[in-house]
Write a protein that holds these residues in place. Structure first.
Motif, short mmCIF file in Angstrom:
data_model
loop_
_atom_site.label_atom_id
_atom_site.label_comp_id
_atom_site.label_asym_id
_atom_site.label_seq_id
_atom_site.Cartn_x
_atom_site.Cartn_y
_atom_site.Cartn_z
N ARG A 58 46.58 72.12 -45.25
CA ARG A 58 47.86 71.43 -45.28
C ARG A 58 48.39 71.26 -46.70
NH1 ARG A 58 47.39 67.15 -40.19
NH2 ARG A 58 47.47 68.80 -38.65
N ASP A 88 43.05 63.92 -41.33
CA ASP A 88 44.16 63.63 -40.42
C ASP A 88 45.04 62.55 -41.04
OD1 ASP A 88 45.69 63.55 -38.01
OD2 ASP A 88 44.65 61.69 -37.51
N ASP A 107 49.10 62.90 -43.17
CA ASP A 107 50.37 62.26 -42.79
C ASP A 107 50.98 61.57 -44.01
OD1 ASP A 107 50.26 63.10 -40.15
OD2 ASP A 107 50.70 61.12 -39.32
MN MN Z 1 47.57 63.98 -37.53
#
Ligand code: MN
Ligand code: IPM
Length: 364
Positions: A113, A255, A259
Motif C-alpha cells: 500500500r 490494516d 487507513d
Molecule cells: Mn482495512
C-alpha cells in the motif's frame, strides 16, 4: 507479436463497477500506447449474487466463491477487484467469503500500500507537500490476527470465553520481511526500512518479527533499519511523515495504519493497494469500501481504482504503462480536480476516467 494478458475482473458491490469501468478504460489507453493487449473476463461474486442464489443475509450459508471458481481464476495473469461490501448482507460474510478467501487461497502474502500525496491534492496535515508524504507500507496479508484461530467457550453464559489468536510463522514473517527489503531497495530515496510492531507488549509475535528483521537485515547492508512501536508510528505518520520510506508490519497493524496512510494522502478516493503473491496470482484494488450511498450516481472518485491499475501493470512487468498511468493521475490531480471527495471533484466518475485515459495516451 504483442503481449496479450488475461485479466479477471471482479467488480463486486456498490460503487465497485463504476470505478472498475474507469480503471479498464485507462488500461485500454495504456495498452494502446504501450502496444500490448489485454483480454478481460468479468466475474460476478457480489452480495447480490449471493442473495439471488438463496444465501442467508445474516450468516454465511453458501460459498461466495466456489472451489471451481477459484480454480478458474488461477488461469489469469492478474485480478482487478472493485469493492466488497453490501448493506443487505451482514458485515463479514462477503469480506471473509471473498476478499480474505482469495488472499489466503491464492497465498497473496503481501499487501502493498503506497502512501503518496499527489500534486494538487489537499493534505489534512498542515504544510505537508507531495515530497513529504511518499512512502510504502508492506503489510503481511495471510497470518496474524486474520488467520481465524480462536473460538468461544460457554457462549452466551456469564462465563463466556472468547479467544482470537495472533499466530505468526517464521516462514510467513520471513518472506514478508524479505519482500519489504526488496521493495525498499527498489525505491530510489532514503533506503530506510522501518519495522512496525508492539514488541513491548506482544513479546512472542513481536519478538519473532524483530529477530527475523535483524537476521534478514544482515543480507541488506545497503538499507538502514529502524523499529517503531505501532502507536508511535501513528504519531510519526502525522507529525513527520517525511521520515518514512518503507514500513513493514503485521496484518492487523498494517490494516490500521494503512487507513491512516490513506487519509494523509488525501483520502479513500486515491488510496490503492495490491494483494501480491510474488510468484503467483495477484489482485489489485482501491482500498476504500463499496460506498453504498454513492452507488449509481456517477460521483465516486475512480482514481484509487486507477492507481490500483497502475500497480497491476507494474506487477505484470509493464513498467512503462504503469509509469504513464501514474503520471496521468498526477496531471489530473494537479491540473483538474477541485477535490478528491465523491461529488466534489468538479467532474463525474466517467469524466475523471476520460481525463486520465486521455493523458495516458498523450504522455511522452
Ligand atoms: Mn482495512
Ligand atoms: C482492507 C479491509 C479488509 C481488511 C476487510 C474488508 C476485511 O479493511 O483491505 O484493509 O481488514 O483487510
Amino acid at each position: 507479436m504483442a503481449k496479450a494478458y488475461k485479466l479477471a475482473v471482479i467488480s463486486g458491490d456498490g460503487t465497485g463497477p463504476e470505478v472498475v469501468r474507469e480503471g479498464l478504460k485507462v488500461l485500454q489507453a495504456a495498452a494502446a500506447a504501450c502496444k500490448f493487449q489485454v483480454k478481460t473476463t468479468d466475474f460476478d461474486f457480489s452480495g447480490a449474487r449471493y442473495l439471488a442464489r438463496g444465501g442467508d443475509p445474516a450468516k454465511p450459508t453458501i460459498p461466495i466463491i466456489t472451489e471451481e471458481e477459484i480454480a478458474e481464476l488461477k488461469k489469469f495473469d492478474a485480478i482487478y477487484l472493485g469493492a466488497v461490501g453490501d448493506p443487505n448482507v451482514a458485515p463479514g460474510i462477503l469480506e471473509k467469503g471473498l476478499l480474505l478467501r482469495l488472499r489466503f487461497d491464492l497465498d497473496q502474502y503481501i499487501n502493498l500500500r503506497p502512501v503518496k500525496l499527489y500534486p494538487g491534492v489537499e493534505c489534512p496535515l498542515a504544510n505537508k507537500k507531495p515530497e513529504d508524504v511518499d512512502f510504502t507500507i508492506v503489510r503481511e496479508n495471510t497470518e496474524g490476527l486474520y488467520g481465524g484461530m480462536g473460538g468461544f467457550q460457554y457462549k452466551g453464559t456469564p462465563h463466556e470465553v472468547a479467544t482470537q489468536i495472533m499466530c505468526n510463522t517464521r516462514h510467513g514473517v520471513e518472506r514478508c520481511i524479505r519482500y519489504a527489503f526488496e521493495v525498499c531497495r527498489r525505491r530510489k530515496d532514503k533506503k530506510l526500512l522501518t519495522l512496525v510492531h508492539k514488541t513491548n507488549v506482544l513479546t512472542y509475535c513481536g519478538d519473532l518479527w524483530h529477530r527475523t528483521f535483524q537476521e534478514v537485515g544482515e543480507e541488506y547492508p545497503d538499507i538502514r533499519k529502524d523499529y517503531n512501536h505501532v502507536d508511535a508510528c501513528c504519531m510519526w505518520m502525522i507529525k513527520n511523515p517525511e521520515y518514512y520510506d518503507t514500513i513493514v508490519t503485521s496484518n492487523m497493524f498494517g490494516d490500521i495504519i494503512t487507513d491512516l496512510g490513506a487519509m494523509i494522502q488525501g483520502g479513500m478516493g486515491i488510496a490503492a493497494g495490491g494483494n501480491i503473491n510474488p510468484k503467483g496470482l495477484s489482485m489489485f484494488e482501491p482500498i476504500g469500501g463499496s460506498a453504498p450511498k454513492y452507488t449509481g450516481k456517477n460521483v465516486i472518485n475512480p482514481l484509487a481504482a486507477i492507481g490500483a491499475m497502475a500497480m497491476l501493470l507494474a506487477e505484470l512487468g509493464e513498467a512503462d504503462a504503469a509509469g504513464r498511468v501514474e503520471a496521468a493521475i498526477a496531471l489530473v490531480t494537479a491540473k483538474k480536480l477541485k477535490s478528491l471527495a465523491a461529488g466534489k471533484m468538479g467532474y463525474s466518475t466517467t469524466e475523471v476516467g476520460d481525463l486520465v485515459a486521455e493523458a495516458v495516451g498523450k504522455e511522452k
